[in-house]
Scaffold this active site. Structure first.
Site, PDB file in Angstrom:
ATOM      1  N   ALA A  10      35.633  49.418  31.370  1.00  0.00           N
ATOM      2  CA  ALA A  10      34.628  49.147  30.337  1.00  0.00           C
ATOM      3  C   ALA A  10      35.147  48.184  29.284  1.00  0.00           C
ATOM      4  CB  ALA A  10      34.179  50.452  29.684  1.00  0.00           C
ATOM      5  N   VAL A  13      34.965  42.295  30.376  1.00  0.00           N
ATOM      6  CA  VAL A  13      34.244  41.867  31.580  1.00  0.00           C
ATOM      7  C   VAL A  13      33.309  42.965  32.062  1.00  0.00           C
ATOM      8  CG1 VAL A  13      34.456  41.170  33.995  1.00  0.00           C
ATOM      9  CG2 VAL A  13      36.025  40.235  32.290  1.00  0.00           C
ATOM     10  N   ARG A  88      48.212  34.281  36.878  1.00  0.00           N
ATOM     11  CA  ARG A  88      47.577  35.385  37.602  1.00  0.00           C
ATOM     12  C   ARG A  88      48.607  36.123  38.454  1.00  0.00           C
ATOM     13  NH1 ARG A  88      43.139  31.839  37.216  1.00  0.00           N
ATOM     14  NH2 ARG A  88      41.243  32.922  36.586  1.00  0.00           N
ATOM     15  N   ASN A  95      48.564  45.231  38.425  1.00  0.00           N
ATOM     16  CA  ASN A  95      47.168  45.413  38.818  1.00  0.00           C
ATOM     17  C   ASN A  95      46.989  45.953  40.224  1.00  0.00           C
ATOM     18  OD1 ASN A  95      46.289  44.722  36.327  1.00  0.00           O
ATOM     19  ND2 ASN A  95      45.601  42.673  36.849  1.00  0.00           N
ATOM     20  N   VAL A 118      36.968  42.152  40.858  1.00  0.00           N
ATOM     21  CA  VAL A 118      37.057  41.128  39.816  1.00  0.00           C
ATOM     22  C   VAL A 118      38.486  41.004  39.287  1.00  0.00           C
ATOM     23  CG1 VAL A 118      36.048  40.305  37.643  1.00  0.00           C
ATOM     24  CG2 VAL A 118      34.686  41.736  39.164  1.00  0.00           C
ATOM     25  N   ASN A 120      42.333  40.396  38.670  1.00  0.00           N
ATOM     26  CA  ASN A 120      43.251  39.349  39.118  1.00  0.00           C
ATOM     27  C   ASN A 120      44.652  39.896  39.398  1.00  0.00           C
ATOM     28  OD1 ASN A 120      41.685  36.915  39.096  1.00  0.00           O
ATOM     29  ND2 ASN A 120      41.606  37.054  36.866  1.00  0.00           N
ATOM     30  N   HIS A 175      41.506  32.023  44.120  1.00  0.00           N
ATOM     31  CA  HIS A 175      41.050  31.963  42.723  1.00  0.00           C
ATOM     32  C   HIS A 175      42.272  31.751  41.841  1.00  0.00           C
ATOM     33  CE1 HIS A 175      38.600  32.543  39.249  1.00  0.00           C
ATOM     34  NE2 HIS A 175      39.167  33.683  38.899  1.00  0.00           N
TER      35      HIS A 175
END
EC number: 1.1.1.37
Length: 309
Positions: A10, A13, A88, A95, A118, A120, A175
């Site tokens: 939350a 993004v 990234r 992550n 979403v 990275n 990406h």
């Protein structure tokens, strides 16, 4: 019965994605976060905006994954944001563990959902979500190409002084810094930009597109969120409405473009159930080589993750 979208994370993004989806009024929304009261507060704030903005979807916040049960789409935004000077790739160790944990908790509760990643580094995180969910590759897709193409379109529109609605662009590859914008497939109302913009200016726009995320980080001190959230909302809508949109997204390739067993950004047809078709466009030798360099950068990340587990 109204469709259901769960957004994990939350933060900027995730909450902005919920805002854009609420405005479209196409699904009930669940915001989940580990921070107590954060998703509840943001969900309530969004719900209270409904009477003014004219949407009536239900929006709830929770710290429990039980609230996500029966979702049609799961959006994973959880993770550490990029900080100034951080690539990234630096986010990999942090992550991958977050995405694995999130997916393992959410996927069993919504076994028929489409997962949109979403977090990275995006393409590598798609691999984590695929493995952790046990879903078929068509139902695990990454939001990247829509955002990268949007940035390319915006910069082309600025260069020409035209509406970005008339600019259509295609960006392939991972990406990140190795993405492959394709000027040949980028048009303004059907006119290739190669006929409208000098080659040196096109190259400058390509480079700015590649650095689009980094430029925002340098200005804000954190990651972009308006454009990424808008891009996610477009993908979610395509799935929920079975819109068969042709969009670029990080997709699991099984030989297309000569790339095997890897998530890389390519054009797809997106609708109910996720990726309906992977579209192969004709590439020059130079474009194909650039795409393969980008894919190799993603593969290196995937190999690095294996060393970390």
């Amino acid at each position: 019965m109204r469709r259901k979208v769960s957004i994990i994370g939350a933060g900027a993004v995730g909450a902005t994605t919920a805002q854009y989806l609420a405005a479209r009024n196409i699904a009930d929304l669940v915001l989940v976060d580990i921070v107590e009261n954060l998703p509840q507060g943001k969900a309530l704030d969004l719900l209270e905006a409904g009477p003014v903005l004219g949407y009536d979807c239900q929006i709830v916040g929770s710290n429990s994954y039980d609230a996500t049960a029966g979702s049609d789409v799961i959006v994973i935004t959880s993770g550490s944001p990029r900080k100034p000077g951080m690539s990234r790739d630096d986010l990999l160790r942090v992550n991958m563990n977050i995405v694995r944990s999130v997916t393992e908790q959410a996927a069993p509760l919504s076994p028929d959902a489409v997962i949109i990643v979403v977090t990275n580094p995006l393409d590598a995180m798609c691999h984590v979500a695929l493995e952790a969910s046990g879903f078929p590759p068509a139902r695990v897709v990454g939001q990247a190409g829509v955002l990268d193409a949007a940035r390319f379109r915006a910069f082309v529109a600025l260069e020409l002084g035209v509406s970005p609605r008339d600019v259509h662009a295609m960006v392939l590859g991972g990406h990140g810094d190795t993405m492959v914008p394709l000027p040949r497939y980028t048009t303004v109302s059907g006119i290739p930009i190669t006929q409208l913009i000098p080659a040196d200016r096109i190259q400058a726009i390509v480079e700015r597109t590649r650095d689009g995320g980094g430029e925002i980080v340098r200005l804000l001190g954190t990651s972009a969120f308006y454009a990424p959230a808008a891009s996610v909302a477009e993908m979610v809508e395509a799935v929920l409405l079975d819109a068969n949109r042709v969009l670029a997204a990080s997709t699991y390739l099984t030989g297309q473009y000569g790339i095997h067993d890897l998530y890389v950004g390519v054009p797809i047809r997106l609708g109910a159930g996720g990726v309906k078709e992977i579209i192969e466009v004709e590439l020059t030798d130079e474009e194909r080589a650039a795409l393969h360099r980008s894919a190799n950068a993603v593969r290196e990340l995937v190999q690095a993750m294996k060393q970390l587990t």
